[in-house]
Design an enzyme around this catalytic site. Sequence first.
Site, PDB file in Angstrom:
ATOM      1  N   THR A 125       0.828  -1.213   0.000  1.00 39.07           N
ATOM      2  CA  THR A 125       0.000   0.000   0.000  1.00 39.07           C
ATOM      3  C   THR A 125       0.862   1.262   0.000  1.00 39.07           C
ATOM      4  OG1 THR A 125      -1.500   1.292   1.391  1.00 39.07           O
ATOM      5  CG2 THR A 125      -0.130  -0.291   2.529  1.00 39.07           C
ATOM      6  N   ASP A 126       0.296   2.340  -0.503  1.00 36.01           N
ATOM      7  CA  ASP A 126       1.014   3.623  -0.462  1.00 36.01           C
ATOM      8  C   ASP A 126       1.207   4.116   0.975  1.00 36.01           C
ATOM      9  OD1 ASP A 126      -1.614   4.345   0.116  1.00 36.01           O
ATOM     10  OD2 ASP A 126      -1.789   5.852  -1.474  1.00 36.01           O
ATOM     11  N   GLU A 127       0.435   3.543   1.923  1.00 33.30           N
ATOM     12  CA  GLU A 127       0.536   4.023   3.307  1.00 33.30           C
ATOM     13  C   GLU A 127       1.908   3.750   3.917  1.00 33.30           C
ATOM     14  OE1 GLU A 127      -2.707   3.664   5.944  1.00 33.30           O
ATOM     15  OE2 GLU A 127      -4.191   3.633   4.348  1.00 33.30           O
ATOM     16  N   TYR A 153      -1.324  -0.366  11.289  1.00 32.01           N
ATOM     17  CA  TYR A 153      -1.592  -1.018   9.996  1.00 32.01           C
ATOM     18  C   TYR A 153      -0.437  -0.781   9.031  1.00 32.01           C
ATOM     19  CZ  TYR A 153      -3.233  -1.386   5.178  1.00 32.01           C
ATOM     20  OH  TYR A 153      -3.315  -1.671   3.835  1.00 32.01           O
ATOM     21  N   LYS A 157       2.318  -3.401   7.312  1.00 32.19           N
ATOM     22  CA  LYS A 157       2.479  -3.599   5.865  1.00 32.19           C
ATOM     23  C   LYS A 157       3.932  -3.312   5.451  1.00 32.19           C
ATOM     24  CE  LYS A 157      -0.273  -4.448   3.170  1.00 32.19           C
ATOM     25  NZ  LYS A 157      -0.751  -5.781   2.678  1.00 32.19           N
TER      26      LYS A 157
END
Length: 339
Positions: A125-127, A153, A157
């Site tokens: 994810t870009d997060e 989260y 990731k």
Amino acid sequence: MKILVTGGAGFIGSNFIFYIEKKHPEYELVCLDKLTYAGNLATLAPMMDRLNFKFIRGDIADQEAVFDIFETEKPDVVVNFAAESHVDRSIEAPGIFLQTNVIGTQVLLDACRSYGIQRYHQVSTDEVYGDLPLDRPDLFFTEQTPLHTSSPYSASKASADLLCNAYQRTYGLPITISRCSNNYGPYQFPEKLIPLMIANALADKPLPVYGEGLNVRDWLYVEDHCAAIDLILESGQAGQVYNIGGHNEMKNIDIVKLICKALDKPERLITYVTDRKGHDMRYAIDPTFIHEKLGWLPETKFEAGIQRTIQWYLDNQDWWTEIVNGEYQSYYERMYGNR
Ligand code: NAD
Ligand code: TDX
């Protein structure tokens, strides 16, 4: 080719299964999913009697179960969608995020190492890049942006991504990683912004916008994400990270207002609530690399994608009303009750 799709009963995984079934009907698909609150077997009902599809209920962090599956199914490719995926839940209870997102990834990687694999693809994810300031619209996440996480989260990731890199370098596993921006489309669990606002608006319930609603997300129609992963499997290079996003930045409040308008609901339903802890301000992907290397470009414009999505939630109320009546109800009370 046989693909083991983990987390295929969730939002993006199920869309990926439908996409692959249509594009490559000759592929065999095995779906491994724990069926947590976010997994819904009803979504996969159209696949169940296909000869090239098999569903297995199981936990990616259960080493014995995963090794058994590799022993019997002998997948050529693994695409790992399985994850705890909701930032708010990770703030409430981080433990399961580490268990599934980190340990689960390690177990899958170990199985690939033991049994051999043509490709392991990690859906990230870009997060993992943290956030960007609102006053620097010139800045974007590239594949070289350092990892800088904000929530349990995103930290879980990013940890999984680092493990993938380590297994690639140490054991020579053929791994690719994709880091996509926010997805929207059919089958998204109604805890996430867009389906939550659609479901609440249809029930004339308050629309809980965190903080001032000025946070920016970069929205991509889920099918465009699936197409990008398919391309990476076909032509991507092992050891490479690919950012996926379509330059479609929007403020949360503008999305919520757009949903009100599309459903003919009054904006007075919008309720500003206490902000998310550590709330990332802005995500924005620079997709130049995947465009130049693999020729990927998003096909669905936001105006068309959001209309299609809203229409899908209108046409499939049985799918999500069952969900919002279950465990989700107590989650909703805990999360929004005193906010
Ligand atoms: P989701 O929560 O809708 O689905 C997750 C699926 O994984 C569910 O079917 C669930 O039952 C399954 N699962 C959870 N724990 C498991 C376990 N231990 N073993 C086996 N299965 C398990 O999530 P999503 O939105 O479809 O996201 C899929 C992946 O894409 C995730 O890895 C997420 O981090 C990533 N991602 C999501 C977005 C987005 O906007 N939704 C954007 C970028 C990346
Ligand atoms: O009730 C809400 N009110 C609100 O203002 C909810 C649920 C969200 N929000 C805000 C928070 C975010 O700024 O809307 C934005 C989007 O929130 P989510 O839908 O929870 O997504 P986000 O936190 O951006 O994370 C999503 O994109 C990246 C996915 O859930 C992740 O799995 C993915 O990695």
